[in-house]
Design an enzyme around this catalytic site. Sequence first.
Site, PDB file in Angstrom:
ATOM      1  N   CYS A 116       0.853  -1.203   0.000  1.00  8.72           N
ATOM      2  CA  CYS A 116       0.000   0.000   0.000  1.00  8.72           C
ATOM      3  C   CYS A 116       0.888   1.253   0.000  1.00  8.72           C
ATOM      4  O   CYS A 116       1.638   1.474   0.952  1.00  8.72           O
ATOM      5  CB  CYS A 116      -0.910  -0.007   1.225  1.00  8.72           C
ATOM      6  SG  CYS A 116      -1.689  -1.616   1.521  1.00  8.72           S
TER       7      CYS A 116
ATOM      8  N   CYS B 285       1.268   3.677   3.019  1.00 11.02           N
ATOM      9  CA  CYS B 285       1.388   3.162   4.383  1.00 11.02           C
ATOM     10  C   CYS B 285       2.824   3.047   4.889  1.00 11.02           C
ATOM     11  O   CYS B 285       3.653   2.344   4.300  1.00 11.02           O
ATOM     12  CB  CYS B 285       0.701   1.806   4.495  1.00 11.02           C
ATOM     13  SG  CYS B 285       0.668   1.246   6.220  1.00 11.02           S
TER      14      CYS B 285
ATOM     15  N   CYS C  31     -13.223  -2.564  18.135  1.00 15.04           N
ATOM     16  CA  CYS C  31     -13.071  -2.643  16.683  1.00 15.04           C
ATOM     17  C   CYS C  31     -11.681  -3.200  16.382  1.00 15.04           C
ATOM     18  O   CYS C  31     -10.729  -2.916  17.108  1.00 15.04           O
ATOM     19  CB  CYS C  31     -13.229  -1.246  16.076  1.00 15.04           C
ATOM     20  SG  CYS C  31     -13.016  -1.236  14.281  1.00 15.04           S
TER      21      CYS C  31
ATOM     22  N   CYS D 173     -17.005  -1.430   9.191  1.00 13.68           N
ATOM     23  CA  CYS D 173     -16.457  -0.077   9.178  1.00 13.68           C
ATOM     24  C   CYS D 173     -15.600   0.014   7.928  1.00 13.68           C
ATOM     25  O   CYS D 173     -14.602  -0.695   7.807  1.00 13.68           O
ATOM     26  CB  CYS D 173     -15.618   0.161  10.434  1.00 13.68           C
ATOM     27  SG  CYS D 173     -14.690   1.708  10.384  1.00 13.68           S
TER      28      CYS D 173
END
Length: 310
Positions: free
Chosen positions: A52, A55, A124, A184
Amino acid sequence: MLSLETVQEIYHRPLLSLIFTAQGVHRQYHPPDRVQLCTLANIKSGHCPEDCKYCPQSRRYTTGIDVYPLLPVAEVLRQAERAKANGATRFCMGAAWRQVPDGEEFAAILEMVRGVRALGLEACMTLGMVKPHQAQALAAAGLTAYNHNLDTSAHFYPAIITTRTYTDRLETIKNIAAAGIEVCCGGIIGMGETDHDRVLLLHTLANLNPPPRSVPINALVPVPGTPLEDQPPVSALELARVIATARIIMPQAIIRLSAGRKQMSPSDQALCFLAGANSIFTGEKLLTTPNPGTDADRSLLAQLGLTPLC
Ligand code: SAM
Ligand code: DTB
Ligand code: SF4
């Protein structure tokens, strides 16, 4: 099914009219002047095999971040207690993994979920790709939500990530939803995508079945050493446009003003709340990059008269 034309038309409205409509929708579905406070914990940092481009935790880039394996359960629960003491009602744990491993580490993850829930916090997790049996185990442990972002449009995605596909992302989202865990799912703006990519992302998010109950909107934090280090910063006006569109097309979702707040003034953030954002990440750090911190956020909430949403 919301059409692409509709999303496009909403996104391109004059900004003040767009925000006015979004605030009206917001007040129909959510209490005004309330924001949910979430705190992030980086429970496994760096050395990620994915590429990514945004990142700092990918092992392909030299970014100087802390690298460590999965933290002990007790340490994570200490961080959760601290977050609760500082007013957070949701604790979000992130791991720099391509996918959730089975075995000892997964057992520790489940223990973390149970421990965070026992503190009375929403839990989460964001751990990479998840298989159906893992999603079911996370649900059984009491996980409130799982964060897995689409990040951008399907069209722009291969310019940002090559080690997994958009379809892989959608598959994990499907597994999470099928296990009964709240999805999410959001994205990042400021990676060099066009307005049309943003419209496509918003259109895809709103048409997920079920639509996400939680939508993080991140402004890219350009980290030195990553391929996107020289991206120009996103303006608060652009961010507010994306948030307002998300609020109108996903009226029931909690929209989270996520990465990128450190560079924003209180007025910039106020505009995003007016556009329909109703959550922020609190604490000194996001996962690896700086966040405004408790004092700055206390002052922000006081200046705007915002109170925490449980
Ligand atoms: N490894 C897991 C995954 O990618 O799904 C979970 C952790 S990952 C760091 C969670 C999300 O953080 C990413 O999907 C991305 O949207 C966001 N993110 C990462 N680096 C960022 C940056 N520099 N600026 C803004 N958002 C970022
Ligand atoms: C999300 O969409 N944003 C948060 C959370 N989900 C996990 C993470 C932002 C990370 C920003 C870069 C960093 O601090 O490493
Ligand atoms: Fe790894 Fe997640 Fe970072 Fe991608 S965003 S490099 S999967 S930690």
